[in-house]
Scaffold this active site. Structure first.
Site, short mmCIF file in Angstrom:
data_model
loop_
_atom_site.label_atom_id
_atom_site.label_comp_id
_atom_site.label_asym_id
_atom_site.label_seq_id
_atom_site.Cartn_x
_atom_site.Cartn_y
_atom_site.Cartn_z
N GLU A 189 -1.29 -14.27 3.57
CA GLU A 189 -0.44 -14.62 4.31
C GLU A 189 -0.19 -16.71 4.75
OE1 GLU A 189 1.15 -12.38 5.98
OE2 GLU A 189 -0.47 -10.64 4.79
N VAL A 233 1.43 -1.27 -0.01
CA VAL A 233 0.22 -0.48 0.11
C VAL A 233 0.88 0.90 0.21
CG1 VAL A 233 -2.06 0.95 1.46
CG2 VAL A 233 -1.29 -1.44 1.26
N LYS A 270 -12.93 -5.99 11.00
CA LYS A 270 -14.27 -4.70 9.85
C LYS A 270 -14.90 -4.00 10.25
CE LYS A 270 -10.47 -5.66 5.89
NZ LYS A 270 -10.12 -6.09 4.93
#
Ligand SMILES: NC(=O)c1ccc[n+]([C@@H]2O[C@H](COP(=O)([O-])OP(=O)(O)OC[C@H]3O[C@@H](n4cnc5c(N)ncnc54)[C@H](OP(=O)(O)O)[C@@H]3O)[C@@H](O)[C@H]2O)c1
Length: 415
Positions: free
Chosen positions: A181, A15, A196
């Protein structure tokens, strides 16, 4: 009047690099990166090494830097960075849902005390502009439901298992492609989606919950026979973060759902995310977009940085009703439950049974189960079982008429 933004960036991975690239292609934004702190100075970077150091103070003690963008993959180190930056009077933009879900109230208070903004659009749904819409667009509309696919890794795996791959094959492919991952626990056991959901509950209903209070069950225990069952019935299995408000009660959890083809999530495939918001006036609205990836996620960070030019801060307007709200665990659900034997299946108590199947390799049951019964098992670590929720089946145990209750609270809140 636009503010000039001088950015200190923590993290230059997926990112962080994406942010550098999108900032370079953005002409209207008065923002520049002054310094970047990373972990490993020996790594090759796409820009000049003079930008980089491993010394946090190069950013945190630089008075010229007024914005800290935190894009690292370590939530404990991120806590130190973010709290120090807020105390130093710097605005902070972060994408770190785990950090924020664990420390939301503290971080919000710190930002307020120091008269700075703390923004985190990229932490939920990647490129999907959900947090700011919940804050601003639905300001005067009252929300009753928010649910969605908020984890791209599990959605990619479920897309592949629906096509006939086993869970293990699909996970391995997701790892090879960089979607998952090496330790996939946070994604496949529903923790990432839960962090979230905690943020969605805060911005949708003004409700703060400790992330430990939210049940998260992922897809690790999905078997070939579950995927086959769904396929043969024209259904799909999707991992949904689900939140609803019924009067002053909030119900929220993360669990696989087994959904029909008219469900909003049915055609949301691969790494895509989708969130449905249901409100009194606007009814149902679907937000769909890339939930991860370098540029899509960086676009949400960019949008936060851009908002800082105009001194934007979340006001948490819906939190004014927070004191009246409580988290409800006293409900029942309709579920599909499969087990490796009939004996195992019989160990789980159902309130009602609607359908049963007993086979040699496995058995399953569809029926109503209480959350109290569900909460007796650590389902993520119960390899004999796979459970999927059937949508729109929640009943509060107090036997209230949910539709009447919902309308009542919505009308009351707006009057
Ligand atoms: N990737 C996505 O699609 C996505 C989507 C939504 C949200 N996010 C969130 O965005 C954040 C960044 O994710 P990412 O995918 O970009 O991670 P990443 O590719 O693994 O990169 C992590 C970066 O953090 C740096 N770093 C790690 N520990 C550090 C420390 N203590 N101090 C300074 N730098 C440190 C690393 O340095 P080195 O380069 O030296 O190793 C690396 O540059 C995470 O919170 C993630 O949950 C990611």
């Amino acid at each position: 009047m636009k503010n000039q933004l001088t950015i200190g960036l923590f993290g230059f991975g997926c990112v962080g690099t994406g942010l550098y690239e999108v900032l370079n292609k953005t002409t209207l934004l008065q923002a520049s990166i002054k310094h970047i702190v990373i972990k490993d100075l020996s790594k090759k970077r796409i820009i000049d090494s003079s930008y980089f150091s491993t010394d946090s103070n190069r950013i945190l003690q630089d008075d010229e830097i007024n914005v800290v963008v935190e894009l690292i993959n370590d939530s404990e180190a991120a806590y130190e960075i973010v709290t120090t930056a807020l105390r130093a009077g710097k605005h902070v933009v972060s994408a770190n849902k785990k950090l924020i879900a664990y420390h939301l109230n503290e971080l919000v208070s710190l930002a307020k005390e120091n008269n700075v903004s703390f923004l985190y659009e990229a932490s939920v749904g990647g490129s999907i502009p959900i947090i700011r819409n919940l804050e601003e667009y639905y300001n005067n509309d009252s929300l009753s439901n928010i649910s969605g696919i908020v984890n791209g890794t599990t959605n990619y795996i479920l897309t592949k298992t629906a096509e006939g791959e086993s869970f293990d094959e699909a996970l391995k492919n997701a790892q090879d492609l960089g979607f998952a991952e090496l330790d996939p626990t946070s994604d496949v056991d529903g923790f990432d989606a839960k962090y979230k959901l905690v943020l969605l509950l805060k911005h949708a209903f003004g409700f703060t919950t400790k992330q430990d209070a939210v049940w998260n069950y992922g897809i690790r225990q999905l078997k070939d026979w579950d995927a086959r069952y769904a396929r043969e019935k024209g259904l799909k299995i999707k991992l949904l973060a689900f939140g609803t408000r019924i009067n002053n009660q909030i119900v929220g959890f993360v669990a696989p759902h087994i959904i029909p083809n008219n469900h909003f999530a049915f055609n949301v495939e691969n790494e895509f995310n989708a969130v449905v918001v249901e409100a009194l006036f606007s009814d149902k609205q679907l937000f769909l977009g890339k939930g991860a990836g370098s540029h899509p996620t960086a676009s949400a960070v960019l949008s936060d940085i851009s908002a800082l030019q105009f001194d934007y801060a979340y006001e948490y307007k819906k939190s004014k009703t927070e004191e009246h709200l409580s988290f409800d665990s006293d409900y029942s659900l309709k579920v599909y439950l499969s087990a490796t034997s009939q004996e195992k299946l019989d160990q789980i108590t159902f309130i009602e049974t609607h359908e049963t199947y007993t086979g040699q390799s496995h058995s399953y049951k569809i029926g109503i189960i209480s959350y109290e019964e569900i909460s007796k098992q650590d389902w993520n670590n119960a390899p004999d079982y796979f459970l999927a929720v059937i949508p729109d089946s929640i009943q509060l145990t107090k036997n209230t008429d949910i539709s009447t209750e919902k309308s009542a609270h919505l009308i009351e809140e707006l009057s």
